[in-house]
Design a protein around this motif. Structure first.
Motif, PDB file in Angstrom:
ATOM      1  N   SER A  84     -12.051 -11.875   1.098  1.00  0.00           N
ATOM      2  CA  SER A  84     -11.530 -10.825   1.327  1.00  0.00           C
ATOM      3  C   SER A  84     -12.634  -9.801   0.537  1.00  0.00           C
ATOM      4  O   SER A  84     -13.058 -10.130  -0.367  1.00  0.00           O
ATOM      5  CB  SER A  84     -10.172 -10.597   0.617  1.00  0.00           C
ATOM      6  N   VAL A  86     -11.838  -6.495   0.101  1.00  0.00           N
ATOM      7  CA  VAL A  86     -11.022  -5.451  -0.320  1.00  0.00           C
ATOM      8  C   VAL A  86     -10.144  -6.383  -1.470  1.00  0.00           C
ATOM      9  O   VAL A  86      -9.640  -7.338  -1.058  1.00  0.00           O
ATOM     10  CB  VAL A  86     -10.273  -4.562   0.708  1.00  0.00           C
ATOM     11  N   LYS A  88      -6.728  -7.677  -2.812  1.00  0.00           N
ATOM     12  CA  LYS A  88      -5.294  -8.386  -2.138  1.00  0.00           C
ATOM     13  C   LYS A  88      -4.372  -7.758  -3.187  1.00  0.00           C
ATOM     14  O   LYS A  88      -4.327  -7.534  -4.331  1.00  0.00           O
ATOM     15  CB  LYS A  88      -5.458  -9.681  -1.851  1.00  0.00           C
ATOM     16  N   THR A 114       5.124  -4.480   9.281  1.00  0.00           N
ATOM     17  CA  THR A 114       4.311  -3.233   9.342  1.00  0.00           C
ATOM     18  C   THR A 114       5.076  -1.866   9.042  1.00  0.00           C
ATOM     19  O   THR A 114       4.881  -1.116   8.253  1.00  0.00           O
ATOM     20  CB  THR A 114       3.599  -3.376  10.451  1.00  0.00           C
ATOM     21  N   ILE A 119       2.343  -0.740   6.175  1.00  0.00           N
ATOM     22  CA  ILE A 119       1.016  -1.022   6.210  1.00  0.00           C
ATOM     23  C   ILE A 119       0.529  -1.975   7.455  1.00  0.00           C
ATOM     24  O   ILE A 119       1.365  -2.473   8.240  1.00  0.00           O
ATOM     25  CB  ILE A 119       0.399  -1.746   4.857  1.00  0.00           C
ATOM     26  N   GLY A 120      -0.650  -1.836   7.846  1.00  0.00           N
ATOM     27  CA  GLY A 120      -1.341  -2.476   9.091  1.00  0.00           C
ATOM     28  C   GLY A 120      -1.735  -3.825   8.554  1.00  0.00           C
ATOM     29  O   GLY A 120      -1.958  -4.210   7.137  1.00  0.00           O
ATOM     30  N   GLY A 122      -4.128  -6.634   7.533  1.00  0.00           N
ATOM     31  CA  GLY A 122      -5.287  -6.631   6.645  1.00  0.00           C
ATOM     32  C   GLY A 122      -5.246  -5.400   5.348  1.00  0.00           C
ATOM     33  O   GLY A 122      -6.263  -5.294   4.599  1.00  0.00           O
ATOM     34  N   GLU A 123      -4.097  -4.856   5.397  1.00  0.00           N
ATOM     35  CA  GLU A 123      -3.971  -3.687   4.544  1.00  0.00           C
ATOM     36  C   GLU A 123      -3.097  -4.207   3.271  1.00  0.00           C
ATOM     37  O   GLU A 123      -2.338  -5.111   3.441  1.00  0.00           O
ATOM     38  CB  GLU A 123      -3.363  -2.361   5.103  1.00  0.00           C
ATOM     39  N   THR A 124      -3.082  -3.395   2.054  1.00  0.00           N
ATOM     40  CA  THR A 124      -2.404  -3.756   1.115  1.00  0.00           C
ATOM     41  C   THR A 124      -1.368  -2.439   0.730  1.00  0.00           C
ATOM     42  O   THR A 124      -2.090  -1.549   1.029  1.00  0.00           O
ATOM     43  CB  THR A 124      -3.326  -4.346  -0.161  1.00  0.00           C
ATOM     44  N   THR A 125      -0.278  -2.825   0.081  1.00  0.00           N
ATOM     45  CA  THR A 125       0.597  -1.537  -0.142  1.00  0.00           C
ATOM     46  C   THR A 125       0.088  -0.560  -1.207  1.00  0.00           C
ATOM     47  O   THR A 125      -0.678  -1.404  -2.172  1.00  0.00           O
ATOM     48  CB  THR A 125       2.140  -1.881  -0.362  1.00  0.00           C
ATOM     49  N   THR A 131       0.004  -7.651   0.383  1.00  0.00           N
ATOM     50  CA  THR A 131      -1.243  -7.823   1.539  1.00  0.00           C
ATOM     51  C   THR A 131      -0.668  -8.250   2.669  1.00  0.00           C
ATOM     52  O   THR A 131       0.073  -9.451   2.439  1.00  0.00           O
ATOM     53  CB  THR A 131      -2.404  -8.420   0.944  1.00  0.00           C
ATOM     54  N   GLU A 133      -1.176 -10.306   6.226  1.00  0.00           N
ATOM     55  CA  GLU A 133      -2.481 -10.675   6.905  1.00  0.00           C
ATOM     56  C   GLU A 133      -1.696 -11.674   8.143  1.00  0.00           C
ATOM     57  O   GLU A 133      -0.464 -11.928   8.227  1.00  0.00           O
ATOM     58  CB  GLU A 133      -3.133 -11.910   6.145  1.00  0.00           C
TER      59      GLU A 133
END
Length: 173
Positions: A84, A86, A88, A114, A119-120, A122-125, A131, A133
């Motif tokens: 990653s 970014v 996690k 989601t 979040i979408g 690949g994103e983290t709250t 996170t 995935e």
């Protein structure tokens, strides 16, 4: 995990290190592995363990230490989903979207997550707790649809069950 004494020195210090100390530890890892053929993945794995992710400046640092093009390091980091770029979250939720899981409701579970987490993929709250995935197959087709949270498999999930798991907050149980 079987590690030799040199490798044991590189085990996580649980967030108690300064950036300088992290780079010193990474230098130790690079020194151990740099002369071994095919060691880039192992070095990146250890780097992610030390830093939590592998941002572009860390990729440049590793490339420089290994005397290889940054593009090669970036290619490996961006190719393998394990790595990653970014940070996690504290908990990683992976929704299986392999054929069996997808057909049996994986997409609906992903939509629920989601919505619930805001979040979408690949994103983290914002609070750094989760996170989200997607994975292609976790080898649990008979348990579909399946979700993993921190590598623990939750089987035969649906939207209500995943909401309950999030509400209970007892991950890994």
């Amino acid at each position: 995990m079987n590690m030799n004494p040199e490798e044991r020195e590189t085990v996580c210090k649980c967030g108690q290190e300064t950036e300088e100390q992290k780079y010193e530890r990474l230098d130790q890892v690079i020194e151990i592995y740099k002369s071994k053929p095919g060691s880039l993945i192992q070095i990146l794995h250890m780097a992610q363990g030390i830093f939590g992710h592998i941002p572009s400046e860390l990729q440049e640092y590793i490339a420089g230490k290994l005397n290889m093009p940054v593009a090669k390091v970036h290619g490996v980091v961006s190719f393998y989903t394990h790595f990653s770029m970014v940070p996690k979250g504290e908990h990683t939720i992976q929704v299986c979207m392999g054929t069996a899981c997808f057909v049996r409701g994986g997409k609906e579970i992903l939509e629920t997550l989601t919505d619930e987490l805001g979040i979408g993929v690949g994103e983290t709250t914002p609070d750094g707790k989760f996170t989200l995935e997607v994975t292609r197959c976790i080898g649990a087709c008979g348990l579909a649809p399946a979700v993993t949270i921190d590598n623990v498999v939750y089987q035969m999930m649906d939207s209500n069950k995943i909401k309950q798991v999030l509400k209970n907050g007892e991950f890994g149980a």
